[in-house]
Design a protein around this motif. Structure first.
Motif, PDB file in Angstrom:
ATOM      1  N   ALA A 160       0.862  -1.193   0.000  1.00  0.00           N
ATOM      2  CA  ALA A 160       0.000   0.000   0.000  1.00  0.00           C
ATOM      3  C   ALA A 160       0.887   1.228   0.000  1.00  0.00           C
ATOM      4  CB  ALA A 160      -0.899  -0.010   1.241  1.00  0.00           C
ATOM      5  N   ILE A 208      -2.758   5.162   5.563  1.00  0.00           N
ATOM      6  CA  ILE A 208      -2.933   4.918   4.126  1.00  0.00           C
ATOM      7  C   ILE A 208      -3.988   5.890   3.625  1.00  0.00           C
ATOM      8  CG2 ILE A 208      -3.601   3.208   2.380  1.00  0.00           C
ATOM      9  CD1 ILE A 208      -2.682   1.023   4.378  1.00  0.00           C
ATOM     10  N   TYR A 266      -5.526   3.738  -0.926  1.00  0.00           N
ATOM     11  CA  TYR A 266      -4.296   3.601  -1.735  1.00  0.00           C
ATOM     12  C   TYR A 266      -3.605   2.276  -1.383  1.00  0.00           C
ATOM     13  CZ  TYR A 266      -4.147   8.617  -3.161  1.00  0.00           C
ATOM     14  OH  TYR A 266      -4.391   9.863  -3.699  1.00  0.00           O
ATOM     15  N   SER A 267      -4.270   1.172  -1.689  1.00  0.00           N
ATOM     16  CA  SER A 267      -3.772  -0.135  -1.245  1.00  0.00           C
ATOM     17  C   SER A 267      -4.159  -1.211  -2.246  1.00  0.00           C
ATOM     18  CB  SER A 267      -4.382  -0.471   0.126  1.00  0.00           C
ATOM     19  OG  SER A 267      -5.801  -0.414   0.049  1.00  0.00           O
ATOM     20  N   GLU A 268      -3.373  -2.284  -2.274  1.00  0.00           N
ATOM     21  CA  GLU A 268      -3.752  -3.421  -3.124  1.00  0.00           C
ATOM     22  C   GLU A 268      -4.956  -4.135  -2.529  1.00  0.00           C
ATOM     23  OE1 GLU A 268       0.671  -4.436  -4.941  1.00  0.00           O
ATOM     24  OE2 GLU A 268      -0.029  -5.528  -3.170  1.00  0.00           O
ATOM     25  N   ARG A 320      -7.613  -4.346   1.212  1.00  0.00           N
ATOM     26  CA  ARG A 320      -8.023  -3.656   2.427  1.00  0.00           C
ATOM     27  C   ARG A 320      -9.246  -4.336   3.038  1.00  0.00           C
ATOM     28  NH1 ARG A 320     -10.515   2.040   1.885  1.00  0.00           N
ATOM     29  NH2 ARG A 320     -10.764   1.579   4.103  1.00  0.00           N
TER      30      ARG A 320
END
Ligand SMILES: NC(=O)c1ccc[n+]([C@@H]2O[C@H](COP(=O)([O-])OP(=O)(O)OC[C@H]3O[C@@H](n4cnc5c(N)ncnc54)[C@H](OP(=O)(O)O)[C@@H]3O)[C@@H](O)[C@H]2O)c1
Length: 324
Positions: free
Chosen positions: A4, A60, A95-97, A99
Motif C-alpha cells: 500500500a 494509508i 491507496y492499497s492493493e 483492504r
C-alpha cells in the motif's frame, strides 16, 4: 503480503511510500477487498500536504476505490465473495492493493461501466450530483458559474448543470482547457488567470449575476464568486484548491440577500440507501452519456507520488486514478 501507499509524515508527494502492509481478517460487518482501481482526489492532496489533519499517521490515504470482494466478515448478508464493488469512504485506506472495509460502504456494480471509469467518476460524480440537486437545485434558465471547469468535479458539474437546462459559465486556468470546457457544456468560458472573471460574468449576464456559483478553488476566487452572485444567489464553496478561504464578515451576504454553504458529499450521502440511490443515478447518467468521464490519467499504485504531482499540475484536465 500486499502493499500500500503509506504516509508517515505530511509533506511533499515523495512522502507517499509504497510498502508491504498487513491486512487483518474482516471483523463482523466488514469485507476484504482486492482493489483494481482507486480514484485520486484533491482531498488526498490536502491530507498529504498537511492542510487536512484527518488521517492518523502513519496511515494509508485515499477515499474511494473499485475492486472485488475476497472475504466476508460475520453478519454480512448482502454481498458475496467475487462481487465487483465500488465505494466512497472517508475513513481512508484506499491507496492499497487490498483492504478491509465496512460492508455498508460497498456499492455492488453491474456489468457495463469499466472499473477505471468508475474510479475516475464515483466520488467526483456524486459530488456533482449533490451540488446540482441538493446544495442548490439547478433550474432551466439559471446562470451557473463553475470554477476549474475542465477539472475532475468541474467537468462533471458543467455537464450536469447543462443537462438540467442551465446557462453554464466555466472558468479555466489555461488556454488549452477552453475547448474542453465548451465540450463539457459551458456556454461561456473565462480564463480566470488572465481575465477579470467578475467583470466578465457581469457582462455575460447583463449585470444580473449568477443564481449559483460552484467554487472549489477557494482563496483565489471566493470573494470574486460572491461578487458574481445575483440577488438571492447562492455560493457553494465546496473546496479550496488554491488555499483556505480567510475569515470574512457574514453581514457581507446581506446586501444581495445571498447564501453560502460549505458542503461535504460525505455528509449529504451519509445514509446507505441515499448513497446507493445516488450512485445508481450516476451510473445511469454515465450509461446514457449524459455524463462523459473525460480524460483519465492513469498511474500504477506504486507511482502515487507522480499521480499527486499530476493532480497539482494546473496543465492537467479530467481525472487521475491509480491502477492495481
Ligand atoms: N466538498 C466535497 O464534498 C468535495 C468532494 C470532492 C471534491 N471536492 C473539491 O472539488 C475540487 C476539485 O476536486 P478534483 O479532485 O476534481 O480536482 P480537480 O478539479 O481535477 O483539480 C483542481 C483544479 O483546481 C484548479 N486550481 C485553481 N487554483 C489552483 C492551485 N493553486 N493549485 C492547483 N489547482 C488549482 C485547477 O484548474 P485550473 O488550472 O483550470 O484552474 C485544478 O485542475 C477540490 O477543491 C476538492 O477539494 C469537494
Amino acid at each position: 503480503m500486499p502493499s500500500a501507499i503509506v504516509l508517515h509524515q505530511a509533506g511533499p508527494a515523495e512522502n507517499l511510500k509504497f510498502e508491504p502492509v498487513a491486512v487483518r481478517a474482516p471483523l463482523p460487518g466488514e469485507i476484504r477487498l482486492r482493489h483494481t482501481a482507486v480514484g485520486v482526489n484533491f482531498h488526498d492532496v490536502y491530507v498529504r500536504s498537511g492542510l487536512y489533519k484527518t488521517l492518523a499517521l502513519p496511515g494509508i490515504p485515499g477515499i474511494e476505490g473499485v475492486g472485488v470482494v475476497t472475504e466476508l466478515g460475520n453478519e454480512v448478508e448482502h454481498l458475496n465473495v467475487g462481487d465487483r464493488v465500488a465505494y466512497i469512504h472517508v475513513g481512508y485506506g484506499a491507496y492499497s492493493e487490498e483492504r478491509t472495509l465496512p460492508a455498508e460502504a460497498a456499492i455492488r456494480l453491474s456489468a457495463g461501466i469499466d472499473d477505471h471509469i468508475i474510479a475516475a467518476t464515483l466520488l467526483k460524480g456524486l459530488t456533482a450530483q449533490v451540488l446540482v440537486h441538493e446544495v442548490y437545485a439547478v433550474k432551466p434558465g439559471d446562470w451557473v458559474l463553475v470554477h476549474a471547469a475542465a477539472g475532475g468535479v468541474g467537468s462533471l458539474l458543467c455537464q450536469w448543470a447543462s443537462h438540467l437546462g442551465a446557462h453554464v459559465i466555466g472558468t479555466v486556468g489555461s488556454l488549452h482547457k477552453v475547448e474542453l470546457a465548451q465540450r463539457y457544456g459551458c456556454n461561456h468560458v473565462i480564463q480566470y488567470r488572465q481575465e477579470d472573471f467578475v467583470a466578465r460574468v457581469k457582462d455575460i449576464t447583463n449585470g444580473e449575476g449568477v443564481q449559483v456559483a460552484y467554487d472549489a478553488v477557494g482563496k483565489d476566487t471566493f470573494f470574486g464568486s460572491l461578487a458574481c452572485l445575483a440577488p438571492c444567489g447562492h455560493l457553494a464553496n465546496y473546496g479550496q484548491a488554491s488555499g483556505p478561504v480567510p475569515p470574512f464578515e457574514v453581514s457581507a451576504l446581506f446586501a444581495k440577500s445571498n447564501s453560502l454553504s460549505r458542503p461535504s458529499v460525505f455528509q449529504h450521502l451519509k445514509k446507505v440507501e441515499k448513497r446507493q440511490a445516488a450512485a445508481a443515478a450516476l451510473f445511469e447518467a454515465l450509461n446514457d452519456h449524459v455524463l462523459q468521464p473525460g480524460h483519465i490519467a492513469t498511474f500504477g499504485l506504486a507511482n502515487a507520488a507522480q499521480a499527486h504531482h499530476e493532480m497539482e499540475s494546473r496543465s492537467r484536465q479530467g481525472s487521475v486514478i491509480l491502477t492495481i
